[in-house]
Scaffold this active site. Sequence first.
Site, PDB file in Angstrom:
ATOM      1  N   GLU A   1     -10.291   4.187  23.874  1.00 46.35           N
ATOM      2  CA  GLU A   1      -9.528   3.174  23.145  1.00 46.35           C
ATOM      3  C   GLU A   1      -8.031   3.449  23.145  1.00 46.35           C
ATOM      4  OE1 GLU A   1     -12.966   2.609  19.734  1.00 46.35           O
ATOM      5  OE2 GLU A   1     -10.887   2.855  19.144  1.00 46.35           O
TER       6      GLU A   1
ATOM      7  N   CYS B   1      -0.874   3.612  20.582  1.00 44.68           N
ATOM      8  CA  CYS B   1      -1.689   4.732  20.106  1.00 44.68           C
ATOM      9  C   CYS B   1      -2.688   5.065  21.210  1.00 44.68           C
ATOM     10  CB  CYS B   1      -2.392   4.301  18.826  1.00 44.68           C
ATOM     11  SG  CYS B   1      -3.586   5.491  18.222  1.00 44.68           S
TER      12      CYS B   1
ATOM     13  N   CYS C   1     -14.879  13.375  20.481  1.00 48.44           N
ATOM     14  CA  CYS C   1     -14.191  14.500  19.838  1.00 48.44           C
ATOM     15  C   CYS C   1     -15.232  15.466  19.294  1.00 48.44           C
ATOM     16  CB  CYS C   1     -13.299  14.003  18.703  1.00 48.44           C
ATOM     17  SG  CYS C   1     -12.364  15.349  17.905  1.00 48.44           S
TER      18      CYS C   1
ATOM     19  N   CYS D   1     -14.531  10.027  10.321  1.00 49.98           N
ATOM     20  CA  CYS D   1     -13.967   9.538  11.582  1.00 49.98           C
ATOM     21  C   CYS D   1     -15.068   9.038  12.523  1.00 49.98           C
ATOM     22  CB  CYS D   1     -13.173  10.666  12.237  1.00 49.98           C
ATOM     23  SG  CYS D   1     -12.576  10.242  13.875  1.00 49.98           S
TER      24      CYS D   1
HETATM   25  N1  SAH Z   1      -7.634  14.391  16.310  1.00 51.85           N
HETATM   26  C1  SAH Z   1      -6.324  14.143  15.852  1.00 51.85           C
HETATM   27  C2  SAH Z   1      -5.745  12.808  16.277  1.00 51.85           C
HETATM   28  C3  SAH Z   1      -6.662  11.639  16.310  1.00 51.85           C
HETATM   29  S1  SAH Z   1      -7.208  11.046  14.749  1.00 51.85           S
HETATM   30  C4  SAH Z   1      -6.266  14.287  14.354  1.00 51.85           C
HETATM   31  O1  SAH Z   1      -7.296  14.367  13.724  1.00 51.85           O
HETATM   32  O2  SAH Z   1      -5.158  14.373  13.833  1.00 51.85           O
HETATM   33  C5  SAH Z   1      -5.753  10.216  14.144  1.00 51.85           C
HETATM   34  C6  SAH Z   1      -5.695  10.090  12.652  1.00 51.85           C
HETATM   35  O3  SAH Z   1      -6.639   9.125  12.169  1.00 51.85           O
HETATM   36  C7  SAH Z   1      -5.984  11.401  11.930  1.00 51.85           C
HETATM   37  O4  SAH Z   1      -5.029  11.643  10.922  1.00 51.85           O
HETATM   38  C8  SAH Z   1      -7.341  11.095  11.333  1.00 51.85           C
HETATM   39  O5  SAH Z   1      -7.640  11.924  10.267  1.00 51.85           O
HETATM   40  C9  SAH Z   1      -7.208   9.637  10.984  1.00 51.85           C
HETATM   41  N2  SAH Z   1      -8.469   8.948  10.678  1.00 51.85           N
HETATM   42  C10 SAH Z   1      -9.642   9.037  11.336  1.00 51.85           C
HETATM   43  N3  SAH Z   1     -10.577   8.260  10.744  1.00 51.85           N
HETATM   44  C11 SAH Z   1      -9.968   7.670   9.685  1.00 51.85           C
HETATM   45  C12 SAH Z   1     -10.406   6.761   8.669  1.00 51.85           C
HETATM   46  N4  SAH Z   1     -11.651   6.312   8.627  1.00 51.85           N
HETATM   47  N5  SAH Z   1      -9.509   6.346   7.748  1.00 51.85           N
HETATM   48  C13 SAH Z   1      -8.226   6.800   7.791  1.00 51.85           C
HETATM   49  N6  SAH Z   1      -7.758   7.662   8.698  1.00 51.85           N
HETATM   50  C14 SAH Z   1      -8.623   8.097   9.648  1.00 51.85           C
HETATM   51 FE1  SF4 Z   2     -11.550  14.362  16.014  1.00 50.25          FE
HETATM   52 FE2  SF4 Z   2     -11.290  14.655  13.380  1.00 50.25          FE
HETATM   53 FE3  SF4 Z   2      -9.251  13.637  14.817  1.00 50.25          FE
HETATM   54 FE4  SF4 Z   2     -11.525  12.230  14.455  1.00 50.25          FE
HETATM   55  S1  SF4 Z   2     -10.051  12.838  12.879  1.00 50.25           S
HETATM   56  S2  SF4 Z   2     -10.402  12.457  16.352  1.00 50.25           S
HETATM   57  S3  SF4 Z   2     -13.084  13.884  14.472  1.00 50.25           S
HETATM   58  S4  SF4 Z   2     -10.142  15.710  14.948  1.00 50.25           S
END
Ligand code: SAH
Ligand code: SF4
Length: 387
Positions: free
Chosen positions: A125, A138, A145, A152
């Site tokens: 995505e 983005c 992951c 997530c």
């Molecule tokens: N793996 C990296 C980057 C990808 S996730 C990381 O975790 O930082 C990007 C952002 O989306 C992260 O801050 C993650 O915690 C957030 N995120 C994922 N699922 C989410 C959700 N359901 N609601 C709000 N933020 C979410």
């Molecule tokens: Fe991976 Fe956690 Fe980032 Fe989701 S929020 S992409 S599970 S590291």
Amino acid sequence: MSADRKKEVKPAAVAAQTPQEAPAQPTPAQSGPLKTLAWGLLPAEWRAVCTEFKQPAFRAKQIWKWLQQRRVISWDAMSDIPAAFREKLAEKYDITAWADDAYEQSADDGVRKLLLCCRDGERIESVIIPARDQSTVCISSQAGCAFGCAFCSTGNCGFDRNLEAGEIVGQFIAAAAIAPRRPTHIVFMGMGEPFANYDNVIKAVRILNDFDGIAIGARRMTLSTCGVVPGIERLATENLQVELSVSLHAPTDELRSKIMPVNKRWPMAELMAACDNYTRTTGRVITFEYTLVDGFNNLPEHADRLIELIKPMKGRVNLIPLSPVEHFDGVAPDLESCEAFARRLQKAAINVTLRRSKGKGVTAACGQLRLSRLAAAASAQIPVSDL
Ligand code: SAH
Ligand code: SF4
């Protein structure tokens, strides 16, 4: 396929070729070993390729311009490169990263989400997020992951593979092709953990940053990590002016470990020490992402603990109300409660922003579109030739 991608990618051209009803999601894939993607080579690597094929060094610049500026999707389009050399290049390198048409979903607020199909059939995505004076893409760093954060969607599906540098650059190119205006910023906040695919991500950052190519300033690129300490330590030594975001989401080990398994590997004391060292070494500010989950991490005592953590270092806080996901039973607090949390931080002189989630109509949280098998039926399809 068309020679000049610039002509192909105008939004109007995309709209004209976009069927209203997409067919069921196909799963095409190339079998056998894949060629290296041309988008993933650095200028120095193109110079080495020219040497290998006994071509003058200036050809490297020509190739770079065709790929990164004009963004052609066929070797034949490179009219100033000798045909015999083009043939050799075509044998060794793929010029497009995508095997199949991309699916697109659009939200009312202008957010557009792309589901791209890699050459091996993996789906990843990318999202285009417009704002008043900027446009952010983005992008994903991995297919899936392995870190399994509870809230997530990507983490819930497990890990498939790292993306190549060319697939990372290719996402930007695909998004730029359909974005209404030239993207100005890139955030690595799509699927995957950038520091678990460190080399390819940093290589892609350097390619995207190159002044003679896509030329997105390093300060306009943000790497987001769930707290992979060795990655933070390595980034501090890169001499790259990229922005760093750390997904904190909870102010104590006890709470953080409940929703982020990574905290058991690198607990908060270690993580905050690496962050502190990063800000001292680079002089740069870290943004701490904090997803607000009602009753879990949004109480006054949580705000106070967060203040204690951030206060001693160059950090700011991004508060994001949780985006609902099916497999996690937390909910976002109401607006009043989010604002109260933000005010508490503000009163303690912490630089804090309360974000509203964008792209509600496009299964906004990362990994959700890929999950949704309905995506194909609900979305438009963009021909690969437009990407
Ligand atoms: N793996 C990296 C980057 C990808 S996730 C990381 O975790 O930082 C990007 C952002 O989306 C992260 O801050 C993650 O915690 C957030 N995120 C994922 N699922 C989410 C959700 N359901 N609601 C709000 N933020 C979410
Ligand atoms: Fe991976 Fe956690 Fe980032 Fe989701 S929020 S992409 S599970 S590291």
